[in-house]
Design an enzyme around this catalytic site. Structure first.
Site, mmCIF file in Angstrom:
data_model
loop_
_atom_site.group_PDB
_atom_site.id
_atom_site.type_symbol
_atom_site.label_atom_id
_atom_site.label_comp_id
_atom_site.label_asym_id
_atom_site.label_seq_id
_atom_site.Cartn_x
_atom_site.Cartn_y
_atom_site.Cartn_z
ATOM 1 C CG HIS A 86 32.500 40.200 38.484
ATOM 2 N ND1 HIS A 86 33.648 40.951 38.492
ATOM 3 C CD2 HIS A 86 32.805 39.047 37.847
ATOM 4 C CE1 HIS A 86 34.619 40.274 37.907
ATOM 5 N NE2 HIS A 86 34.134 39.119 37.501
ATOM 6 C CG ASP A 165 42.368 36.626 43.162
ATOM 7 O OD1 ASP A 165 42.306 35.480 42.690
ATOM 8 O OD2 ASP A 165 42.183 37.647 42.478
ATOM 9 N NE ARG A 172 43.628 30.414 38.707
ATOM 10 C CZ ARG A 172 42.557 31.191 38.578
ATOM 11 N NH1 ARG A 172 42.403 32.263 39.334
ATOM 12 N NH2 ARG A 172 41.624 30.915 37.701
ATOM 13 C CB SER A 187 39.905 34.100 41.260
ATOM 14 O OG SER A 187 40.383 35.297 40.726
ATOM 15 C CE LYS A 191 39.463 39.135 41.789
ATOM 16 N NZ LYS A 191 40.237 38.890 40.591
#
Ligand code: URA
Length: 430
Positions: A86, A165, A172, A187, A191
């Protein structure tokens, strides 16, 4: 239904600097997902977290509650070891495109649920959607089947994954509560942990084009995320990598796909190749395949073969011509010398204004729009020579893109400056 806690008490606990109890955390995430805690209450709690922070075990419980708000994919039937990466997002960051097929070609399976771009950073799904026919949505069954058969899948996360989320991130975004290390870490990691991969490599970007502008903040985020992944049974490491200048020579959807295909064909810009190979090595090492020579799989076409199968499996035509923008505009060098700085944020905003990104969720993006960097920091340039090529479908976009680039680069007219061309990897955490 009678509620176990009161939202106002939970907000007061955090507002006054206390640690939320496990019961409070489990309840507030569940009640917010169900709609029993109102947006304004969750916004107040998020702001209290921005200001007061979270203890490591409190953050771990918060993340576990976000994961438990939805399903956790079960990838145990996949026969190869699963490993994913990621990136916290940057300009010209197309690394997933060559990386996922490369790691699959080296013997692992890459289950990658990706997002779309918002603001100046590009999204992997937007890039892949510039390939004619390619579709981002797969059912869980299609996802698992492609992972097993092809070894790599990049697609949109379904609505069943960490729904807390999805709701909290949108809140947010409009309440100035994105910039909090515990909220960002939970967050992202909720995921990624729900995705079911056994290993995860994080590419935490540092610099003007990234969320984290300083190395100290990026390191803190990396350590928080590595801690969360490890606590949830996912082997997790992070690389801190530079995002002060764009990665590679393109920023924009189809332009980045074309550059990724160059990497898969054994060429491509050195910084993109360097980072792709470094992340591939970490992803493979995390599942016991650290001795595999990933560079060989790029050279001999094995990674390209997996790319073609991965694109075709999602309806894409790997041989189709990529869309090109209708108009081009060249930005020339104002002086002769060495290009010492080309700012990632300036290029990202320019690409966005050209139509490569969106200002609001749900907007369409232009496949062909973006910026081609004809010079990179360290290169010698001559006054009047082309420095950047802007691509857009509508010529009236050029003026605002050029304005975004104003002050976005420096040329050392003495010609004496030396700038290392490949300085991508800063450090490793985990
Ligand atoms: N990306 C996410 O998914 N969440 C954040 O909070 C920030 C970036």
């Amino acid at each position: 239904m009678t509620e176990t806690f009161d939202a106002v008490d939970v907000i007061i606990t955090k507002r006054d600097g206390g640690r939320l109890s496990d019961g409070q955390i489990d309840w507030v995430i569940d009640a917010y997902t169900r709609g029993s805690v109102a947006d304004e209450q969750m916004a107040a709690l998020a702001m209290a977290i921005v200001l007061r922070g979270m203890e490591p075990d409190e953050l771990s419980r918060w993340t576990a509650a976000m994961i438990a708000s939805g399903e956790r994919l079960d990838l145990r039937e996949i026969t190869r070891p699963t490993t994913d990466k990621h990136s916290t997002g940057g300009v010209g960051d197309k690394i997933t495109l060559p990386l996922a097929p490369l790691v699959a070609a080296c013997g692992a399976a890459v289950p990658q649920l990706s997002g779309r771009g918002l603001g100046h950073t590009g999204g992997t799904l937007d890039k892949l959607e510039s390939i004619p026919g390619w579709r981002a949505s797969l059912s869980n069954e299609q996802f698992v089947r492609q992972l097993q058969e092809v070894g790599a899948v990049v697609c949109a996360a379904g609505s069943g994954l960490a729904p807390a989320d999805r709701k909290l991130y949108a809140l947010r975004d409009v309440t100035a509560t994105v910039e909090s290390i515990p909220l960002i870490a939970s967050s992202i990691m909720s995921k990624k942990i729900a995705e079911g991969s056994s290993a995860l490599v994080l590419d935490v970007k540092v610099g003007t084009g990234a969320f984290m502008k300083t190395e100290a903040n990026a390191r803190e985020l990396a350590e928080a995320m590595v801690g969360l992944g490890t606590a949830h049974g996912v082997r997790t490491v992070a690389l801190l990598t530079d995002m002060s200048t764009p990665l590679g020579r393109t920023a924009g959807n189809a332009l980045e796909v074309a550059e990724s295909i160059e990497v898969l064909a054994g060429g491509g810009p050195p910084d993109v190749v360097e980072l792709t190979l470094a992340l591939a090595h970490e992803m493979l090492a995390a599942v016991g395949l650290g001795d595999v020579d990933a560079a060989a799989a790029l050279r001999d076409g094995r990674a390209m073969d997996v790319w073609r199968r991965m694109i075709a499996a999602q309806g894409g035509d790997p041989d189709a011509a990529l869309p090109a923008a209708r108009e081009k505009h060249v930005v020339t060098a104002p002086a002769t010398g060495v290009l010492t700085r080309l700012d990632a944020l300036a290029v990202g905003v320019a690409a966005w204004r050209l139509g490569a990104g969106r200002a609001q969720q749900g907007e369409a993006v232009s496949a062909g729009a973006g910026v081609v960097l004809l010079a990179k920091p360290g290169d010698r340039v001559r006054a009047g020579e082309a420095l950047l090529e802007l691509h857009a479908d509508e010529p009236d976009r050029f003026a605002r893109a050029v304005a975004a680039l104003d002050g976005g680069f420096d040329i050392d007219e003495s010609g004496a400056a030396t700038v290392p061309t490949v300085t991508t990897i800063i450090d490793r955490v985990g």
